[in-house]
Enzyme design. Structure first.
Site, PDB file in Angstrom:
ATOM      1  N   PHE A 105       0.846  -1.192   0.000  1.00 41.45           N
ATOM      2  CA  PHE A 105       0.000   0.000   0.000  1.00 41.45           C
ATOM      3  C   PHE A 105       0.881   1.242   0.000  1.00 41.45           C
ATOM      4  O   PHE A 105       1.716   1.414   0.891  1.00 41.45           O
ATOM      5  CB  PHE A 105      -0.927   0.028   1.218  1.00 41.45           C
ATOM      6  CG  PHE A 105      -1.872   1.190   1.177  1.00 41.45           C
ATOM      7  CD1 PHE A 105      -2.969   1.177   0.329  1.00 41.45           C
ATOM      8  CD2 PHE A 105      -1.651   2.327   1.940  1.00 41.45           C
ATOM      9  CE1 PHE A 105      -3.841   2.265   0.253  1.00 41.45           C
ATOM     10  CE2 PHE A 105      -2.513   3.418   1.878  1.00 41.45           C
ATOM     11  CZ  PHE A 105      -3.614   3.386   1.033  1.00 41.45           C
ATOM     12  N   ASP A 107       9.247   2.917   1.684  1.00 34.16           N
ATOM     13  CA  ASP A 107       8.045   3.609   2.154  1.00 34.16           C
ATOM     14  C   ASP A 107       7.897   3.304   3.644  1.00 34.16           C
ATOM     15  O   ASP A 107       7.425   2.243   4.037  1.00 34.16           O
ATOM     16  CB  ASP A 107       6.831   3.116   1.351  1.00 34.16           C
ATOM     17  CG  ASP A 107       5.521   3.738   1.839  1.00 34.16           C
ATOM     18  OD1 ASP A 107       5.505   4.316   2.951  1.00 34.16           O
ATOM     19  OD2 ASP A 107       4.514   3.622   1.116  1.00 34.16           O
ATOM     20  N   LYS A 157       2.094   9.771   8.335  1.00 34.91           N
ATOM     21  CA  LYS A 157       1.461   9.234   9.539  1.00 34.91           C
ATOM     22  C   LYS A 157       2.069   9.784  10.829  1.00 34.91           C
ATOM     23  O   LYS A 157       1.760  10.904  11.201  1.00 34.91           O
ATOM     24  CB  LYS A 157       1.456   7.702   9.491  1.00 34.91           C
ATOM     25  CG  LYS A 157       0.520   7.167   8.399  1.00 34.91           C
ATOM     26  CD  LYS A 157       0.062   5.752   8.626  1.00 34.91           C
ATOM     27  CE  LYS A 157      -1.115   5.390   7.731  1.00 34.91           C
ATOM     28  NZ  LYS A 157      -0.776   4.790   6.462  1.00 34.91           N
TER      29      LYS A 157
HETATM   30  C1  LIG Z   1      -1.001   5.080   5.036  1.00 38.01           C
HETATM   31  C2  LIG Z   1       0.085   4.742   4.091  1.00 38.01           C
HETATM   32  C3  LIG Z   1       0.290   5.481   2.908  1.00 38.01           C
HETATM   33  C4  LIG Z   1      -0.635   6.598   2.482  1.00 38.01           C
HETATM   34  O1  LIG Z   1      -0.629   7.642   3.370  1.00 38.01           O
HETATM   35  P1  LIG Z   1      -1.788   8.780   3.278  1.00 38.01           P
HETATM   36  O2  LIG Z   1      -1.346   9.794   4.275  1.00 38.01           O
HETATM   37  O3  LIG Z   1      -3.066   8.095   3.616  1.00 38.01           O
HETATM   38  O4  LIG Z   1      -1.776   9.280   1.887  1.00 38.01           O
HETATM   39  C5  LIG Z   1       1.374   5.170   2.109  1.00 38.01           C
HETATM   40  N1  LIG Z   1       2.196   4.167   2.438  1.00 38.01           N
HETATM   41  C6  LIG Z   1       2.032   3.422   3.559  1.00 38.01           C
HETATM   42  C7  LIG Z   1       3.010   2.345   3.870  1.00 38.01           C
HETATM   43  C8  LIG Z   1       0.966   3.677   4.409  1.00 38.01           C
HETATM   44  O5  LIG Z   1       0.782   2.922   5.495  1.00 38.01           O
END
Ligand SMILES: *Cc1c(COP(=O)(O)O)cnc(C)c1O
Length: 391
Positions: free
Chosen positions: A133, A218, A247
């Site tokens: 994700f 990420d 986050k």
């Molecule tokens: C939550 C998340 C995203 C997206 O972040 P948003 O602030 O919702 O755009 C991207 N990568 C990872 C690993 C995430 O957990």
């Protein structure tokens, strides 16, 4: 507009994309949230790994209050002290004197910036993981490896391939001299806290070194102390070329960051990228407070202690097949596909957790959580599992 809260229906005013929430929260303190009926909940999700200092932390309140009354927003035409201070700290955390920071507002945006950095190599192909994700905007969605989220929005970016997470030979076959970047989560959070074997991330680093592809970690969910280190890959003693954060970094305020290392830090040219709110003084002030408290209260060390306690207690429980993850990002794998019912029963019992998929309960409590709160969570989970039919 004085309509009473209890008479406003979500479905009458909100789009249908999230589904209808079962609770409305009105206040929070530490690891406890209160809903509109006055009921309290132990928050073991923390706004999805975001409220690292819980709710209403005095350090965040102080920093944000001071900043909003001093200087709230100036745009990126101008510098401001909290932004400079935060960038300097993040750069120091990378251990790379050539690292440079770009601020934005979310995880998706942090990954979009990484994508644009990779285009500046002159190449365009991307390799990501199945199940990964990376966000919901079109570039980030193109890298996200979940067909249910992607397919309604085709056509997406061309040249993105997805390989099985944890499989180095599949990665090696997918990456070529034409690959601009490989993007990987150190632990796949949304997919169910999928945790790779030791050596996987280092293996991906090797493959990128051979082909010249940029390696992007990420760390949106695994960053800022969540796994017991600043960034979720650090147990492997390697560095990416680009690191993305969001986050937890703003402690509940919207902030994201893309940090590039070494030569990758020079790829974006003046005019190449930008965002109006990115690195805004208030969000940066909150982030500086978050980093201060994580350091001064040694929250990364306590995350590791809690990890051990939870793994030791829950992994032997009937109906639990595995507890995986690191620090305070843990996935409890159930032997039956009842995660949604378990999460709903826990919510009724006053503990917020998340069913990441049919079989996995994900927890990501605030890093300020205490041992008594960990014990409370465990006892509620044990009770709910005792009553659940886990075959
Ligand atoms: C939550 C998340 C995203 C997206 O972040 P948003 O602030 O919702 O755009 C991207 N990568 C990872 C690993 C995430 O957990």
């Amino acid at each position: 507009m004085t309509q009473k809260l209890s008479t406003i229906s979500w479905d009458d005013v909100m789009m249908a994309n999230y589904g209808t929430p079962s609770r409305t929260f009105v206040s929070g303190k530490g690891c406890v949230l209160k809903d509109d009926t006055g009921k309290s909940y132990l928050d073991f999700l923390a706004g999805i790994a975001t409220n690292v200092l819980g709710h209403g932390h005095p350090a965040v309140i102080k920093a944000v209050t001071k900043q909003v009354s001093t200087l709230g927003h100036v745009s990126n035409f101008f510098a401001h002290p909290e932004g400079l201070r935060l960038a300097l700290r993040l750069k120091a955390m990378t251990g790379d004197s050539n690292a440079r920071v770009f601020f934005c507002n979310s995880g998706a945006e942090a990954n979009e910036a990484a994508l644009k950095i990779s285009r500046r190599t002159g190449k365009s192909r991307i390799v990501a993981a199945q199940g990964a994700f990376h966000g919901r905007t079109m570039g980030a969605l193109s890298m996200t490896g979940q067909p249910s989220k992607r397919e309604p929005f085709a056509p997406l970016l061309k040249g993105v391939s997805h390989v099985h997470y944890g499989d180095l030979s599949a990665m090696s076959r997918a990456v070529s001299k034409k690959t601009a970047m490989v993007i990987i989560e150190p632990i796949m959070g949304e997919a169910g806290v999928i945790t790779p074997e030791d050596g996987y991330l280092a293996g991906v680093r090797e493959i990128c070194n051979r082909s010249g592809a940029l390696l992007v970690f990420d760390c949106v969910q695994t960053g800022i102390g969540r796994t017991g280190q600043w960034f979720g890959f650090e147990h492997e003693k390697i560095r990416p070329d680009v690191l993305t954060l969001a986050k937890g970094i703003g402690g509940g305020l919207p902030l994201g960051a893309t940090i590039a290392y070494g030569r990758a830090a020079q790829l974006l040219q003046p005019g190449d990228h930008g965002t109006t709110f990115g690195g805004n003084p208030i969000a940066c002030a909150a982030a500086n407070a978050v980093l201060d408290v994580i350091e001064s209260k040694k929250l990364m060390q306590s995350a590791k202690v809690f990890e051990k306690k939870i793994k030791k207690t829950l992994s032997v429980l009937p109906g639990v097949s595995e507890v995986r993850g690191r620090g305070l990002l843990l996935g409890i794998e159930l032997s039956a596909p009842i995660a949604k019912q378990v999460a709903a029963s826990m919510l009724d019992a006053g503990v917020i957790v998340n069913a990441a998929n049919e079989n996995t309960i994900r927890i990501a409590p605030p890093l300020i959580v205490t041992m008594p709160q960990i014990e409370k969570f465990i006892s509620v989970f044990v009770n709910v599992m005792r009553e659940a039919d886990h075959g």
